[in-house]
Design a protein around this motif. Sequence first.
Motif, PDB file in Angstrom:
ATOM      1  N   PRO A  17      -7.581   9.099  -3.916  1.00  0.00           N
ATOM      2  CA  PRO A  17      -8.367   8.094  -2.980  1.00  0.00           C
ATOM      3  C   PRO A  17      -7.473   6.832  -3.294  1.00  0.00           C
ATOM      4  O   PRO A  17      -7.406   6.407  -4.363  1.00  0.00           O
ATOM      5  N   ALA A  18      -8.110   5.161  -2.580  1.00  0.00           N
ATOM      6  CA  ALA A  18      -7.917   3.814  -3.585  1.00  0.00           C
ATOM      7  C   ALA A  18      -8.342   3.954  -4.410  1.00  0.00           C
ATOM      8  O   ALA A  18      -9.815   3.971  -4.090  1.00  0.00           O
ATOM      9  N   ALA A  19      -7.806   2.581  -4.985  1.00  0.00           N
ATOM     10  CA  ALA A  19      -8.995   1.795  -6.019  1.00  0.00           C
ATOM     11  C   ALA A  19      -9.207   1.201  -5.447  1.00  0.00           C
ATOM     12  O   ALA A  19     -10.289   0.495  -4.152  1.00  0.00           O
ATOM     13  N   GLU A  20     -11.200   0.885  -6.401  1.00  0.00           N
ATOM     14  CA  GLU A  20     -11.641  -0.722  -5.653  1.00  0.00           C
ATOM     15  C   GLU A  20     -10.824  -1.953  -5.735  1.00  0.00           C
ATOM     16  O   GLU A  20     -11.261  -2.331  -4.457  1.00  0.00           O
ATOM     17  N   ASP A  21     -10.195  -1.943  -6.377  1.00  0.00           N
ATOM     18  CA  ASP A  21      -9.289  -3.125  -6.441  1.00  0.00           C
ATOM     19  C   ASP A  21      -7.625  -2.822  -6.343  1.00  0.00           C
ATOM     20  O   ASP A  21      -7.682  -2.384  -6.741  1.00  0.00           O
ATOM     21  N   PRO A  22      -7.304  -3.405  -5.744  1.00  0.00           N
ATOM     22  CA  PRO A  22      -5.849  -3.312  -6.271  1.00  0.00           C
ATOM     23  C   PRO A  22      -5.229  -4.062  -7.544  1.00  0.00           C
ATOM     24  O   PRO A  22      -5.609  -4.604  -8.009  1.00  0.00           O
ATOM     25  N   GLU A  23      -3.845  -3.198  -7.751  1.00  0.00           N
ATOM     26  CA  GLU A  23      -2.662  -4.099  -9.139  1.00  0.00           C
ATOM     27  C   GLU A  23      -2.798  -5.318  -8.719  1.00  0.00           C
ATOM     28  O   GLU A  23      -3.118  -5.870  -7.660  1.00  0.00           O
ATOM     29  N   GLU A  24      -2.546  -6.202 -10.008  1.00  0.00           N
ATOM     30  CA  GLU A  24      -2.333  -7.665  -9.566  1.00  0.00           C
ATOM     31  C   GLU A  24      -0.385  -7.939  -9.952  1.00  0.00           C
ATOM     32  O   GLU A  24      -0.138  -7.370 -10.879  1.00  0.00           O
ATOM     33  N   SER A  40       0.178   2.114   9.588  1.00  0.00           N
ATOM     34  CA  SER A  40      -0.438   0.711   9.593  1.00  0.00           C
ATOM     35  C   SER A  40      -1.719   1.186   9.650  1.00  0.00           C
ATOM     36  O   SER A  40      -2.058  -0.121   8.626  1.00  0.00           O
ATOM     37  N   VAL A  41      -2.249   1.209  10.708  1.00  0.00           N
ATOM     38  CA  VAL A  41      -3.941   1.124  10.560  1.00  0.00           C
ATOM     39  C   VAL A  41      -4.655   1.774   9.366  1.00  0.00           C
ATOM     40  O   VAL A  41      -5.340   0.987   8.589  1.00  0.00           O
ATOM     41  N   GLY A  42      -4.113   2.538   8.325  1.00  0.00           N
ATOM     42  CA  GLY A  42      -5.312   3.166   7.307  1.00  0.00           C
ATOM     43  C   GLY A  42      -4.864   2.197   6.124  1.00  0.00           C
ATOM     44  O   GLY A  42      -5.922   1.528   4.964  1.00  0.00           O
ATOM     45  N   THR A 101       1.865  14.671  10.448  1.00  0.00           N
ATOM     46  CA  THR A 101       1.791  14.068   9.719  1.00  0.00           C
ATOM     47  C   THR A 101       0.216  13.168   8.764  1.00  0.00           C
ATOM     48  O   THR A 101      -0.114  14.091   7.993  1.00  0.00           O
ATOM     49  N   VAL A 102      -0.349  12.062   8.912  1.00  0.00           N
ATOM     50  CA  VAL A 102      -0.981  12.158   8.817  1.00  0.00           C
ATOM     51  C   VAL A 102      -2.380  12.710   8.248  1.00  0.00           C
ATOM     52  O   VAL A 102      -2.820  12.868   7.527  1.00  0.00           O
ATOM     53  N   TYR A 103      -2.907  13.582   9.343  1.00  0.00           N
ATOM     54  CA  TYR A 103      -4.209  14.122   9.997  1.00  0.00           C
ATOM     55  C   TYR A 103      -2.940  15.445   9.733  1.00  0.00           C
ATOM     56  O   TYR A 103      -4.421  16.502  10.046  1.00  0.00           O
ATOM     57  N   VAL A 158       1.099  -1.294   0.440  1.00  0.00           N
ATOM     58  CA  VAL A 158      -0.280  -0.290  -0.100  1.00  0.00           C
ATOM     59  C   VAL A 158       1.173   1.397   0.240  1.00  0.00           C
ATOM     60  O   VAL A 158       1.502   1.223   1.127  1.00  0.00           O
ATOM     61  N   ALA A 159       0.544   2.144  -1.059  1.00  0.00           N
ATOM     62  CA  ALA A 159       0.940   3.729  -0.988  1.00  0.00           C
ATOM     63  C   ALA A 159       0.872   4.344   0.450  1.00  0.00           C
ATOM     64  O   ALA A 159       0.014   4.272   0.566  1.00  0.00           O
ATOM     65  N   PRO A 160       1.516   5.302   0.230  1.00  0.00           N
ATOM     66  CA  PRO A 160       1.408   6.311   1.257  1.00  0.00           C
ATOM     67  C   PRO A 160      -0.312   7.297   1.358  1.00  0.00           C
ATOM     68  O   PRO A 160      -1.126   6.931   2.038  1.00  0.00           O
ATOM     69  N   GLY A 161      -0.421   7.700  -0.083  1.00  0.00           N
ATOM     70  CA  GLY A 161      -1.391   8.472  -0.077  1.00  0.00           C
ATOM     71  C   GLY A 161      -2.728   7.736   0.046  1.00  0.00           C
ATOM     72  O   GLY A 161      -3.773   8.292   0.727  1.00  0.00           O
ATOM     73  N   GLU A 162      -2.737   6.173  -0.546  1.00  0.00           N
ATOM     74  CA  GLU A 162      -3.586   5.435  -0.747  1.00  0.00           C
ATOM     75  C   GLU A 162      -4.045   5.201   1.768  1.00  0.00           C
ATOM     76  O   GLU A 162      -4.894   4.874   1.795  1.00  0.00           O
ATOM     77  N   ALA A 163      -3.044   5.276   2.172  1.00  0.00           N
ATOM     78  CA  ALA A 163      -3.638   4.435   3.949  1.00  0.00           C
ATOM     79  C   ALA A 163      -4.086   5.833   4.261  1.00  0.00           C
ATOM     80  O   ALA A 163      -4.804   5.924   5.442  1.00  0.00           O
ATOM     81  N   VAL A 164      -3.341   7.347   4.304  1.00  0.00           N
ATOM     82  CA  VAL A 164      -4.038   9.019   4.546  1.00  0.00           C
ATOM     83  C   VAL A 164      -5.157   8.670   3.801  1.00  0.00           C
ATOM     84  O   VAL A 164      -6.149   9.096   4.885  1.00  0.00           O
TER      85      VAL A 164
END
Length: 366
Positions: free
Chosen positions: A328-335, A277-279, A312-314, A254-260
């Motif tokens: 915003p994160a995608a609906e599904d991950p790349e593979e 980690s939580v994100g 940082t995150v907030y 997971v990339a930082p922007g997706e975790a944020v």
Amino acid sequence: MNLPFTTALPTNTPGRSLASAVGNTPVLWISEPFTPPERGFWAKLESFNPGGIKDRPALHMTARARERGELRPGAPVVESTSGTFGLGLVLAGRIHGHPVTLVTDPGLEPDMDRLLRAQGARVDIVTDPHPTGGWQEARRERVAELLAAAPGSWCPDQYNNPDNVDAYQPLAYELIAQLGRIDVLVSSVGTGGHSAGISRVLRARFPHLEVIGVDATGSTIFGQPARPRLMRGLGSSIHPRNVAYEQFAEVHWVAPGEAVWACRQLARSHYASGGWSVGAVALVAGWAARTHPRGTRIAAVFPDGPHRYLSTVYNDDYCRDQGLLDTPAAEDPEELKNPGDGEAVRWTRCLRVTDPLTVRPPEAGR
């Protein structure tokens, strides 16, 4: 199980011991916006420990070292940390009477630096990354220097000490008491301790258990190239030996922007949130809840809360400067078919999990 919030039955009687405040953390049902309303997953809220999830191994590892005579009364404790394990060691040092020196790097959040010092830790900050092992290897080299300069001092070595893994057995038993049956465990991976310790206990009770590992982009743990990383608490630029590769069915980066994005969604929708980690774990656990058959019981471990990440995150200014807002994160991950088939720069999934230190390179001519 209909309640959105539940705790395990308490195993500690009320007392004045700091150690009694560790463990028996609650679980929380997480659903929208990560899943449709009728789906969701259970999050184990380790932020309810005084310092987070790593209070558990810090106390356990210190106690075992004292029992074996490796850590003498009053001897100094020296360790490398990105923050959370440092909080746990300060707690253990307070309980058992050991001065604590924590070796970290310039990426440590200013708030965490101030908190650790206020709690009595000596904080030693390395100034330059190791040319191949990054900040983590530079920290480990500094730990070795400090240990050599202080005979009788002790290092927990959270990356390789099997006591780190054993420390999470109680957490696994708490999950069993709280949820009854667990089909999928979603866990971040840094030192490898909590994913290994929890999955070992759960799989003995639930042989069908599927374990999904969550790593950071730029981490070498699962065979990706090492890159500078913003996220702390998961991922690594070295190869910790506590990682139980054989336990994982798949790994997600997971990339930082997706975790944020996931952290902030959690805060708005469920109040309970946390750090990188939580994100990352919430993002992957929500996907698992959407894609697995109905009725699959998914447990996700949230290692800490949001407080150390306020700068940082907030922090909108920080996130904007790092290009982490409005992603915003995608609906599904790349593979990826194999970890080495390409570099994960956004949320990416791989079903082949191997120890990169044991994978043999292709023979010449093939």
